[in-house]
Design an enzyme around this catalytic site. Structure first.
Site, PDB file in Angstrom:
ATOM      1  N   THR A 232      -2.430  -6.524  -0.315  1.00  0.00           N
ATOM      2  CA  THR A 232      -2.661  -5.670  -1.245  1.00  0.00           C
ATOM      3  C   THR A 232      -2.181  -5.849  -2.347  1.00  0.00           C
ATOM      4  O   THR A 232      -2.690  -5.563  -3.519  1.00  0.00           O
ATOM      5  CB  THR A 232      -2.359  -4.089  -0.566  1.00  0.00           C
ATOM      6  OG1 THR A 232      -2.703  -3.973   0.865  1.00  0.00           O
ATOM      7  CG2 THR A 232      -2.942  -2.996  -1.527  1.00  0.00           C
ATOM      8  N   GLU A 250       6.818  -4.837  -4.156  1.00  0.00           N
ATOM      9  CA  GLU A 250       7.824  -4.888  -3.151  1.00  0.00           C
ATOM     10  C   GLU A 250       6.977  -5.125  -1.851  1.00  0.00           C
ATOM     11  O   GLU A 250       6.136  -4.269  -1.646  1.00  0.00           O
ATOM     12  CB  GLU A 250       8.445  -3.596  -3.112  1.00  0.00           C
ATOM     13  CG  GLU A 250       9.653  -3.401  -3.978  1.00  0.00           C
ATOM     14  CD  GLU A 250      10.839  -4.493  -4.176  1.00  0.00           C
ATOM     15  OE1 GLU A 250      10.906  -5.076  -3.141  1.00  0.00           O
ATOM     16  OE2 GLU A 250      11.616  -4.309  -5.207  1.00  0.00           O
ATOM     17  N   CYS A 283      10.594  -3.518   6.073  1.00  0.00           N
ATOM     18  CA  CYS A 283      10.039  -4.681   5.240  1.00  0.00           C
ATOM     19  C   CYS A 283      11.164  -5.892   5.379  1.00  0.00           C
ATOM     20  O   CYS A 283      11.048  -6.963   5.672  1.00  0.00           O
ATOM     21  CB  CYS A 283       9.956  -4.288   3.858  1.00  0.00           C
ATOM     22  SG  CYS A 283      11.255  -3.534   3.273  1.00  0.00           S
TER      23      CYS A 283
HETATM   24  P1  NAD Z   1      -0.838  -1.704   2.630  1.00  0.00           P
HETATM   25  O1  NAD Z   1      -0.610  -2.869   1.596  1.00  0.00           O
HETATM   26  O2  NAD Z   1      -1.994  -1.954   3.353  1.00  0.00           O
HETATM   27  O3  NAD Z   1      -0.874  -0.261   1.773  1.00  0.00           O
HETATM   28  C1  NAD Z   1       0.248   0.039   0.811  1.00  0.00           C
HETATM   29  C2  NAD Z   1      -0.248   1.386  -0.076  1.00  0.00           C
HETATM   30  O4  NAD Z   1      -1.501   0.362  -0.934  1.00  0.00           O
HETATM   31  C3  NAD Z   1      -1.121   2.306   0.622  1.00  0.00           C
HETATM   32  O5  NAD Z   1      -0.558   3.365   0.035  1.00  0.00           O
HETATM   33  C4  NAD Z   1      -2.483   2.156   0.573  1.00  0.00           C
HETATM   34  O6  NAD Z   1      -3.445   3.102   0.387  1.00  0.00           O
HETATM   35  C5  NAD Z   1      -2.617   1.388  -0.862  1.00  0.00           C
HETATM   36  N1  NAD Z   1      -3.723   0.543  -1.374  1.00  0.00           N
HETATM   37  C6  NAD Z   1      -4.433  -0.279  -0.308  1.00  0.00           C
HETATM   38  N2  NAD Z   1      -5.295  -0.748  -0.905  1.00  0.00           N
HETATM   39  C7  NAD Z   1      -5.001  -0.842  -2.205  1.00  0.00           C
HETATM   40  C8  NAD Z   1      -5.853  -1.343  -3.560  1.00  0.00           C
HETATM   41  N3  NAD Z   1      -6.745  -2.264  -3.197  1.00  0.00           N
HETATM   42  N4  NAD Z   1      -5.324  -0.895  -4.702  1.00  0.00           N
HETATM   43  C9  NAD Z   1      -4.130  -0.108  -4.652  1.00  0.00           C
HETATM   44  N5  NAD Z   1      -3.737   0.376  -3.513  1.00  0.00           N
HETATM   45  C10 NAD Z   1      -4.225   0.041  -2.386  1.00  0.00           C
HETATM   46  O7  NAD Z   1       0.701  -1.833   3.356  1.00  0.00           O
HETATM   47  P2  NAD Z   1       1.171  -0.986   4.438  1.00  0.00           P
HETATM   48  O8  NAD Z   1       0.266  -1.465   5.862  1.00  0.00           O
HETATM   49  O9  NAD Z   1       1.103   0.434   4.014  1.00  0.00           O
HETATM   50  O10 NAD Z   1       2.776  -1.322   4.770  1.00  0.00           O
HETATM   51  C11 NAD Z   1       3.079  -2.463   5.640  1.00  0.00           C
HETATM   52  C12 NAD Z   1       3.728  -3.393   4.570  1.00  0.00           C
HETATM   53  O11 NAD Z   1       4.463  -3.055   3.433  1.00  0.00           O
HETATM   54  C13 NAD Z   1       4.223  -4.683   5.090  1.00  0.00           C
HETATM   55  O12 NAD Z   1       3.913  -5.907   4.890  1.00  0.00           O
HETATM   56  C14 NAD Z   1       5.790  -4.167   4.705  1.00  0.00           C
HETATM   57  O13 NAD Z   1       6.732  -5.433   4.836  1.00  0.00           O
HETATM   58  C15 NAD Z   1       5.465  -3.878   3.307  1.00  0.00           C
HETATM   59  N6  NAD Z   1       6.737  -3.067   2.942  1.00  0.00           N
HETATM   60  C16 NAD Z   1       7.423  -3.806   1.847  1.00  0.00           C
HETATM   61  C17 NAD Z   1       8.644  -2.970   1.340  1.00  0.00           C
HETATM   62  C18 NAD Z   1       9.484  -3.795   0.499  1.00  0.00           C
HETATM   63  O14 NAD Z   1      10.579  -3.110  -0.184  1.00  0.00           O
HETATM   64  N7  NAD Z   1       9.413  -5.092   0.283  1.00  0.00           N
HETATM   65  C19 NAD Z   1       8.937  -1.923   1.823  1.00  0.00           C
HETATM   66  C20 NAD Z   1       8.254  -1.158   2.801  1.00  0.00           C
HETATM   67  C21 NAD Z   1       6.976  -1.971   3.269  1.00  0.00           C
END
Ligand code: NAD
Length: 488
Positions: A232, A250, A283
């Site tokens: 994403t 992130e 994460c």
């Molecule tokens: P995801 O990428 O599926 O979703 C994250 C967010 O993006 C959600 O709010 C979702 O609705 C939104 N989203 C989805 N498609 C989009 C688009 N095309 N445009 C804009 N927004 C969009 O991730 P997830 O499943 O919610 O989270 C898990 C992932 O997050 C894991 O890989 C984890 O490691 C990562 N994460 C990273 C950190 C960090 O600080 N590096 C912290 C927490 C989680």
């Protein structure tokens, strides 16, 4: 503006331009422990996005002129109000995300502390030259309107609060766009914010999968602070490029922890706890544990002895440490990884490659904590981020080789070295390709120092003064008391 009336956690609204609003169509997420519906939340339309962006633009203009000290007082007031209702937030957090209630309480408590820690930071002006003829300085000015798009694993802290504080302190307006899986506490944070910030400064919109892309495309938004998956994150960056929005990404991690022969063995229960905290949905959790061959059997025995004490179940049951997977999508992904481990005939020494009986059907999304003994480096459980309660433990012999193996990944979020030889620790840490390297620790994060990913784990960083600067434009000011003659 401040009021002490407790927020109600029965009904949930968008927060737009100082008002609570709902939408014609609504939806709900599911309590991952019980599979029961949580309350209804709005499904924002593009008109809601438009209204929120316009309100934010107007609000940001005047907020940027409010003295830092007054913005700081507003954030501190917000922190105090959150403290008063911390258990109501924690209760909702357990229902929407699944984590054990005491861990939810800790998430809120830590968030309150971080809000206060951010309030102690500032970005002073830097004077580059100051003489009789001219003065040159740099300062940081707010970007304007920021949208926080976030994941579902730690929805309050750090995902929402550690974006709210730096964005608002530096003079921006912020719109929260929580994950559709965990919108509840975020909506209430913005509702609480109405008591401390002018209309439009802290807003929240809940919605479906359309909402994120509407925001990344919107020309009235200046920055997206995104936390989520690598896949994403790439889409967000591509979409933001069309309007040259600033982005901080992130993203996912697959952190290695390297345990050396001289490790203090008292650390192994801690390492085990970190690996299974929040059912591995962190994460920067420990996702690959590399153990020196001389202590491999001892470490493995300790991990296996600790595991039965890490009770898993509904987060409201006393003594539970490992919660369910937060949503069906992730539950299925973790099952796929386990099925792959079964196909590859990896050695499962704790847990199972099968979910709990009835999991995801009659009961919550439970997966037993699972340990895989020395899988090949190219197995999926090693190369991919599990984001589930599965820990591969791998054997190593040679220092150069284990560093190569730990770094041989697209991820670069965190890494840790566990040894009593500090010179060795420094040497190894210096070779790790990760945004944060811990020595005899892991996952220890804080408001006052930066955090971010190398390689595909992200772009830019959050927290600390560096993170605050990411909500700002850098401005150079060259000033002369009498007009320049155009020569020197
Ligand atoms: P995801 O990428 O599926 O979703 C994250 C967010 O993006 C959600 O709010 C979702 O609705 C939104 N989203 C989805 N498609 C989009 C688009 N095309 N445009 C804009 N927004 C969009 O991730 P997830 O499943 O919610 O989270 C898990 C992932 O997050 C894991 O890989 C984890 O490691 C990562 N994460 C990273 C950190 C960090 O600080 N590096 C912290 C927490 C989680």
């Amino acid at each position: 503006m401040a009021s002490n009336t407790p927020l109600s956690f029965d009904t949930f609204f968008n927060v737009i331009d100082g008002k609570l609003s709902t939408t014609e169509s609504t939806r709900c997420s599911i309590n991952p422990s019980t599979l029961k519906n949580n309350p209804e939340v709005p499904v924002s339309t593009i008109a809601d996005v438009e209204e929120a962006v316009q309100a934010a633009r107007k609000a940001a203009e005047s907020w940027s002129q409010v003295p830092w000290e007054d913005r700081r007082k507003a954030v501190e007031g917000f922190a105090t109000a959150l403290e008063i209702q911390q258990d109501d937030f924690a209760n909702m957090l357990t229902k929407e995300q699944g984590k054990p209630f005491p861990r939810a309480q800790l998430e809120i408590k830590t968030g309150i502390q971080w809000l206060r820690d951010f309030c102690q930071l500032s970005i002073p002006e830097t004077v580059i030259e100051d003489n009789d003829s001219r003065r040159i300085s740099t300062r940081y000015t707010p970007l304007g309107v920021v949208v926080a798009i976030t994941a579902w694993n730690y929805p309050v802290q750090p995902l929402a609060l550690s974006k709210i504080a730096p964005a608002l302190l530096t003079g921006n307006a912020l719109i929260l766009k929580p994950s559709p899986f965990t919108p509840y506490c975020n909506l209430k944070l913005a509702e609480l914010g109405l008591r401390f910030f002018p209309p439009g400064i802290l807003q929240a919109l809940s919605g479906d999968d359309n909402l994120g892309p509407w925001m990344t495309e919107h020309p009235g938004i200046d920055k997206i602070s995104f936390t989520g998956s690598i896949a994403t994150g790439k889409k967000v960056m591509e979409s933001c490029s069309k309007t040259l929005k600033r982005v901080t990404l992130e993203l996912g991690g697959n952190d290695p922890a390297i345990v050396c022969a001289d490790v203090d063995l008292a650390a192994i229960p801690t390492i085990t706890g970190i690996a299974f905290e929040n059912a591995g949905q962190i994460c920067c959790g420990i996702k690959r544990l590399y153990v020196h061959e001389s202590v491999y059997d001892t470490v493995m025995a300790t991990v296996l002895a600790v595991l039965p004490h890490l009770k898993f179940g509904d987060g409201f049951v006393d003594g539970v440490f490992i919660p369910p997977i937060t949503n069906k999508q992730q539950f299925e992904r973790v099952q796929e990884l386990l099925a792959d481990a079964e196909r590859a005939q990896l050695k499962v020494v704790a847990g199972s490659t099968k979910p709990m009986p009835g999991a995801g059907e009659t009961g919550g999304y439970f997966i037993a904590p699972t340990v895989i003994d020395n899988p090949p480096d190219d197995s999926k459980i090693v190369t991919e981020e599990q984001f589930g309660p599965i820990l591969p433990i791998l054997k190593w012999t040679d220092e150069d080789d284990v560093i190569r193996r730990a770094n041989d990944t697209q991820y670069g979020l965190g890494a840790s070295i566990w040894t009593q030889d500090m010179a060795r620790a420094e040497r190894m840490a210096g070779r790790m390709q990760a945004g944060t390297v811990w020595i005899n620790s892991h996952v220890e994060i804080g408001a006052t120092y930066p955090f971010g990913g190398h390689k595909n784990s992200g772009i830019g960083s959050e927290w600390g003064v560096e993170g605050m600067k990411a909500y700002c434009n850098l401005q150079t000011v060259l000033s002369r008391s009498s007009p320049w003659d155009g020569k020197t």
